[in-house]
Design a protein around this motif. Structure first.
Motif, mmCIF file in Angstrom:
data_model
loop_
_atom_site.group_PDB
_atom_site.id
_atom_site.type_symbol
_atom_site.label_atom_id
_atom_site.label_comp_id
_atom_site.label_asym_id
_atom_site.label_seq_id
_atom_site.Cartn_x
_atom_site.Cartn_y
_atom_site.Cartn_z
ATOM 1 N N ALA A 1 61.170 67.108 -5.619
ATOM 2 C CA ALA A 1 61.393 67.580 -4.256
ATOM 3 C C ALA A 1 62.728 68.338 -4.168
ATOM 4 O O ALA A 1 63.593 68.223 -5.048
ATOM 5 C CB ALA A 1 61.377 66.410 -3.281
ATOM 6 N N ILE A 2 62.891 69.100 -3.094
ATOM 7 C CA ILE A 2 64.098 69.900 -2.893
ATOM 8 C C ILE A 2 65.006 69.167 -1.908
ATOM 9 O O ILE A 2 64.596 68.844 -0.785
ATOM 10 C CB ILE A 2 63.740 71.285 -2.336
ATOM 11 C CG1 ILE A 2 62.762 71.992 -3.284
ATOM 12 C CG2 ILE A 2 64.983 72.132 -2.144
ATOM 13 C CD1 ILE A 2 62.065 73.166 -2.633
ATOM 14 N N GLY B 1 69.360 72.147 -1.704
ATOM 15 C CA GLY B 1 68.483 73.042 -2.442
ATOM 16 C C GLY B 1 68.255 72.633 -3.883
ATOM 17 O O GLY B 1 67.465 73.274 -4.593
ATOM 18 N N HIS B 2 68.937 71.581 -4.310
ATOM 19 C CA HIS B 2 68.779 71.093 -5.682
ATOM 20 C C HIS B 2 67.413 70.424 -5.857
ATOM 21 O O HIS B 2 66.965 69.676 -4.994
ATOM 22 C CB HIS B 2 69.895 70.086 -5.985
ATOM 23 C CG HIS B 2 69.827 69.485 -7.350
ATOM 24 N ND1 HIS B 2 70.195 70.164 -8.487
ATOM 25 C CD2 HIS B 2 69.400 68.246 -7.770
ATOM 26 C CE1 HIS B 2 70.025 69.388 -9.536
ATOM 27 N NE2 HIS B 2 69.544 68.216 -9.133
ATOM 28 N N VAL B 3 66.733 70.721 -6.969
ATOM 29 C CA VAL B 3 65.451 70.077 -7.273
ATOM 30 C C VAL B 3 65.745 68.743 -7.966
ATOM 31 O O VAL B 3 66.388 68.692 -9.019
ATOM 32 C CB VAL B 3 64.575 70.974 -8.162
ATOM 33 C CG1 VAL B 3 63.263 70.264 -8.493
ATOM 34 C CG2 VAL B 3 64.284 72.300 -7.455
ATOM 35 N N ILE B 4 65.266 67.656 -7.362
ATOM 36 C CA ILE B 4 65.633 66.310 -7.795
ATOM 37 C C ILE B 4 64.875 65.924 -9.070
ATOM 38 O O ILE B 4 63.645 66.034 -9.137
ATOM 39 C CB ILE B 4 65.352 65.295 -6.671
ATOM 40 C CG1 ILE B 4 66.187 65.653 -5.435
ATOM 41 C CG2 ILE B 4 65.668 63.871 -7.120
ATOM 42 C CD1 ILE B 4 65.833 64.838 -4.201
ATOM 43 N N SER B 5 65.632 65.445 -10.065
ATOM 44 C CA SER B 5 65.060 65.001 -11.343
ATOM 45 C C SER B 5 65.093 63.472 -11.415
ATOM 46 O O SER B 5 65.658 62.801 -10.547
ATOM 47 C CB SER B 5 65.867 65.588 -12.503
ATOM 48 O OG SER B 5 67.179 65.027 -12.497
ATOM 49 N N LEU B 6 64.497 62.925 -12.495
ATOM 50 C CA LEU B 6 64.545 61.477 -12.698
ATOM 51 C C LEU B 6 65.979 60.991 -12.834
ATOM 52 O O LEU B 6 66.357 59.923 -12.332
ATOM 53 C CB LEU B 6 63.728 61.097 -13.939
ATOM 54 C CG LEU B 6 62.194 61.119 -13.773
ATOM 55 C CD1 LEU B 6 61.504 60.882 -15.115
ATOM 56 C CD2 LEU B 6 61.759 60.078 -12.741
ATOM 57 N N VAL C 1 66.197 59.975 0.931
ATOM 58 C CA VAL C 1 66.817 61.295 1.083
ATOM 59 C C VAL C 1 65.865 62.179 1.868
ATOM 60 O O VAL C 1 64.645 61.948 1.887
ATOM 61 C CB VAL C 1 67.128 61.943 -0.282
ATOM 62 C CG1 VAL C 1 68.321 61.265 -0.954
ATOM 63 C CG2 VAL C 1 65.914 61.937 -1.182
ATOM 64 N N ILE C 2 66.420 63.184 2.506
ATOM 65 C CA ILE C 2 65.603 64.164 3.229
ATOM 66 C C ILE C 2 65.320 65.319 2.287
ATOM 67 O O ILE C 2 66.251 65.905 1.715
ATOM 68 C CB ILE C 2 66.308 64.648 4.502
ATOM 69 C CG1 ILE C 2 66.557 63.462 5.447
ATOM 70 C CG2 ILE C 2 65.480 65.721 5.205
ATOM 71 C CD1 ILE C 2 67.338 63.821 6.692
ATOM 72 N N VAL C 3 64.053 65.652 2.146
ATOM 73 C CA VAL C 3 63.657 66.647 1.158
ATOM 74 C C VAL C 3 62.618 67.600 1.736
ATOM 75 O O VAL C 3 62.063 67.376 2.813
ATOM 76 C CB VAL C 3 63.074 65.975 -0.103
ATOM 77 C CG1 VAL C 3 64.114 65.052 -0.746
ATOM 78 C CG2 VAL C 3 61.788 65.221 0.228
ATOM 79 N N ALA C 4 62.395 68.664 0.988
ATOM 80 C CA ALA C 4 61.297 69.584 1.271
ATOM 81 C C ALA C 4 60.407 69.642 0.036
ATOM 82 O O ALA C 4 60.895 69.620 -1.106
ATOM 83 C CB ALA C 4 61.828 70.968 1.612
ATOM 84 N N LYS D 1 56.436 70.860 3.362
ATOM 85 C CA LYS D 1 56.560 69.579 4.041
ATOM 86 C C LYS D 1 58.022 69.153 4.008
ATOM 87 O O LYS D 1 58.687 69.232 2.968
ATOM 88 C CB LYS D 1 55.685 68.528 3.348
ATOM 89 C CG LYS D 1 54.195 68.795 3.483
ATOM 90 C CD LYS D 1 53.367 67.705 2.822
ATOM 91 C CE LYS D 1 51.869 67.970 2.991
ATOM 92 N NZ LYS D 1 51.046 66.913 2.345
ATOM 93 N N PHE D 2 58.501 68.657 5.119
ATOM 94 C CA PHE D 2 59.925 68.370 5.264
ATOM 95 C C PHE D 2 60.104 66.989 5.877
ATOM 96 O O PHE D 2 59.412 66.633 6.831
ATOM 97 C CB PHE D 2 60.587 69.429 6.159
ATOM 98 C CG PHE D 2 62.078 69.290 6.300
ATOM 99 C CD1 PHE D 2 62.932 69.949 5.441
ATOM 100 C CD2 PHE D 2 62.623 68.510 7.317
ATOM 101 C CE1 PHE D 2 64.310 69.832 5.571
ATOM 102 C CE2 PHE D 2 63.994 68.386 7.455
ATOM 103 C CZ PHE D 2 64.841 69.050 6.580
ATOM 104 N N GLY D 3 61.027 66.205 5.348
ATOM 105 C CA GLY D 3 61.309 64.915 5.951
ATOM 106 C C GLY D 3 61.882 63.927 4.965
ATOM 107 O O GLY D 3 62.067 64.231 3.775
ATOM 108 N N PRO D 4 62.163 62.698 5.433
ATOM 109 C CA PRO D 4 62.755 61.679 4.559
ATOM 110 C C PRO D 4 61.698 61.054 3.646
ATOM 111 O O PRO D 4 60.541 60.882 4.032
ATOM 112 C CB PRO D 4 63.309 60.654 5.554
ATOM 113 C CG PRO D 4 62.443 60.795 6.764
ATOM 114 C CD PRO D 4 62.055 62.236 6.836
ATOM 115 N N VAL D 5 62.122 60.713 2.411
ATOM 116 C CA VAL D 5 61.263 60.007 1.468
ATOM 117 C C VAL D 5 62.118 58.979 0.737
ATOM 118 O O VAL D 5 63.340 59.151 0.599
ATOM 119 C CB VAL D 5 60.612 60.954 0.437
ATOM 120 C CG1 VAL D 5 59.725 61.974 1.118
ATOM 121 C CG2 VAL D 5 61.673 61.641 -0.410
ATOM 122 N N PRO D 6 61.503 57.910 0.249
ATOM 123 C CA PRO D 6 62.258 56.976 -0.589
ATOM 124 C C PRO D 6 62.789 57.713 -1.818
ATOM 125 O O PRO D 6 62.124 58.581 -2.384
ATOM 126 C CB PRO D 6 61.228 55.920 -0.967
ATOM 127 C CG PRO D 6 60.180 56.012 0.109
ATOM 128 C CD PRO D 6 60.112 57.453 0.487
#
Length: 539
Positions: free
Chosen positions: A14-15, A30-35, A49-52, A2-7
């Motif tokens: 997410a990637i 390509g970075h995996v987002i942490s807290l 941010v736009i994530v996958a 799944k690809f698109g913007p998220v809060p």
């Protein structure tokens, strides 16, 4: 996936689809987002941010690329580490890159997310050259597509590098009165250069009369000493029973093929005597430029033997760049010498540093009341050139004034301080596509006359614009020189304070010398030289 913007607050795990710049650095694509990343993004003012997000059965781009690369035979290849979904593949040896279009097309049609690009089939490569690249387009791809691609590459070879094998090579060159020894010498030099990539050695050259018996005898002699024999005929092959193929058969060999659908390179002969390859080289192979001879030579050096089917299948892509030494070019060559056009390039941009601290410009020195640069331009205008280009740089305003009223096109070389090469490049670029050659004239040669230049142009036209013409005096090379259009691309690669001498000596083109007397050597670089030649210093 799944690809698109998220809060930003919901992006944990997410990637990141696009890199994000932060006050204390950046988060890469390509970075995996942490807290901690979420806090940093929010602190930097990001609201979304736009994530996958991976779905079951998805693979990240680097893992997907690595799995596909692992299915490729490693023989003579090296692989980079996966990064941003890409793995680059390099040759580990000097050799011939061979690719299967059918296999690569099938792989690229599995899914748009998976791509493999490579060099063209049967091209020579050096150790370390990149030959192919795998790229996963999105951040993740379905594992089933990756498995399908890997299975294909394990079952069928997409590409490989066949190492060149060094051979001891013999050259047989036939003689006719019309063939200059200097041309034969350059032919040998160009062949030696072609063989270096495979570490092959040209052991010996035999020069024999252009007849079947003599060539056959040379082949039989060479069979005992060489692992490959190359024959350059003084006359082009016109038939399957002409001198070279007939000589191969007379020596007890077999002729596999005469002719090939590659131009330049049509008139190639391929045969063998026992297990020794014998190649009858086409005349275009006297030039260092790529031609059909290279295609066959490289295959043999890589351990292949081109079949009739292979050779006759070379037509698509077989129309190569024109070789200027061809006696009848493919284009609409003029049937009259006057159809050849020459543009004069007057080099007048230099700093004249050897004039010392006087501040006087040598090109403004007067001879018979005429500034030297104007005198040189007048000589060019009187020689029958298509047009005259004056390349200016240092003190160009004064040079322009000295040329005022003449039918001369002034070309400013803003890079004149880097040396002569930049002025040559400016002249060639300004000459245009309609110029068959450029007459390169130094602006500080007061005794080169319009008649001298006309003699050079006449020789150039007599050669149909396909030769280099050079002024000499008593056999010693000098200036000016006329360079044909086929040298323009090489000129564009010159750098620094050098002229075209290296191109003249290494390009493989015939050089015609025209003796214009001492004027070919008299260029004025110092105040003393100008005064000694009868000039009056000005400016």
């Amino acid at each position: 996936m799944k690809f698109g913007p998220v809060p930003v607050g919901k992006a944990e795990g997410a990637i990141l689809a696009h890199s994000a710049k932060l006050p204390e650095g950046r988060l890469a694509k390509g970075h995996v987002i942490s807290l901690a990343d979420i806090a940093a993004l929010q602190g930097a003012g990001f609201s979304e941010v736009i994530v996958a997000r991976l779905e079951p059965g998805d693979l990240l781009e680097d893992e997907a690329a690595s799995r596909i690369a692992a299915a490729i035979d490693r023989d003579h290849l090296t692989f980079s580490k996966a990064a941003t979904g890409r793995i680059n593949i390099h040759s580990a040896v000097d050799g011939l890159f061979v690719a299967s279009r059918a296999v690569i097309d099938r792989l690229n049609r599995i899914d748009p997310a998976i791509t493999l690009a490579c060099l063209a089939d049967h091209v020579p490569v050096r150790s370390g050259d990149m030959v192919a690249t795998i790229k996963i387009i999105p951040l993740a791809v379905a594992e089933r597509f990756v498995d399908e691609a890997a299975a294909l590459l394990r079952a069928e070879r997409a590409f490989r590098v066949k190492p060149f094998a060094a051979r001891r090579v013999g050259l047989i060159a036939t003689l006719l009165p019309t063939l200059k020894p200097s041309v034969m010498d350059k032919t040998r030099q160009n062949l030696e250069a072609r063989l270096r990539l495979s570490s092959s050695v040209l052991v010996d050259e035999q020069r024999v009369p252009h007849d079947t018996q003599a060539v056959a005898a040379a082949i039989l002699k060479g069979r005992q000493r060489f692992e490959m024999i190359i024959v350059f005929g003084a006359s082009a092959v016109a038939d399957a029973d002409d001198v070279i193929p007939a000589a191969i058969r007379l020596a007890g060999g077999a002729v596999d093929h005469v002719g090939m659908p590659v131009d330049p390179g049509n008139l190639l002969v391929l045969g063998r005597v026992g297990d020794i390859p014998v190649i009858g080289a086409p005349g275009c192979a006297r030039s260092p430029k790529e031609n059909g001879f290279d295609w066959i030579l490289n295959r043999i050096l890589a351990g292949e033997w081109p079949t009739v089917h292979d050779i006759t299948g070379l037509g698509v892509g077989g129309l190569l760049m024109e070789i200027p030494t061809r006696p009848l070019p493919r284009g609409l060559a003029s049937s009259e010498p006057n159809g050849v056009s020459v543009v004069a390039v007057l080099l007048a941009a230099g700093r004249a540093s050897r004039m010392g601290a006087t501040g006087q410009h040598k090109l403004l020195a007067e001879f018979d009341g005429v500034p030297l640069v104007r005198r040189s331009a007048q000589a060019a205008l009187g020689a029958g050139v298509q047009r005259v280009l004056a390349i200016t740089g240092h003190r160009q305003t004064e040079i322009r004034e000295a040329l005022a009223g003449l039918n001369v096109i002034v070309v400013e070389n803003a890079a004149y301080s880097t040396g002569m090469a930049s002025s040559l490049i400016a002249g060639v670029n300004a000459a245009g596509n309609d110029a068959d050659g450029v007459l390169v004239l130094l602006a500080d040669m007061p005794w080169v006359s319009a008649e001298d230049l006309a003699a050079l142009i006449s020789a150039f036209k007599a050669g149909r614009g396909l030769t280099i013409v050079r002024a000499v005096s008593a056999g010693k090379r000098g200036n000016p020189v006329i360079l044909p259009r086929s040298t323009f691309e090489s000129i564009r690669h010159l750098q620094g304070d050098i002229g075209a001498r290296h191109i003249i000596e290494t390009c493989g083109l015939p050089v015609v010398d025209v003796d214009i007397g001492p004027a070919a050597h008299l260029d004025l670089d110092t105040p003393e030289a100008i005064i000694a030649a009868g000039g009056i210093l000005k400016g």
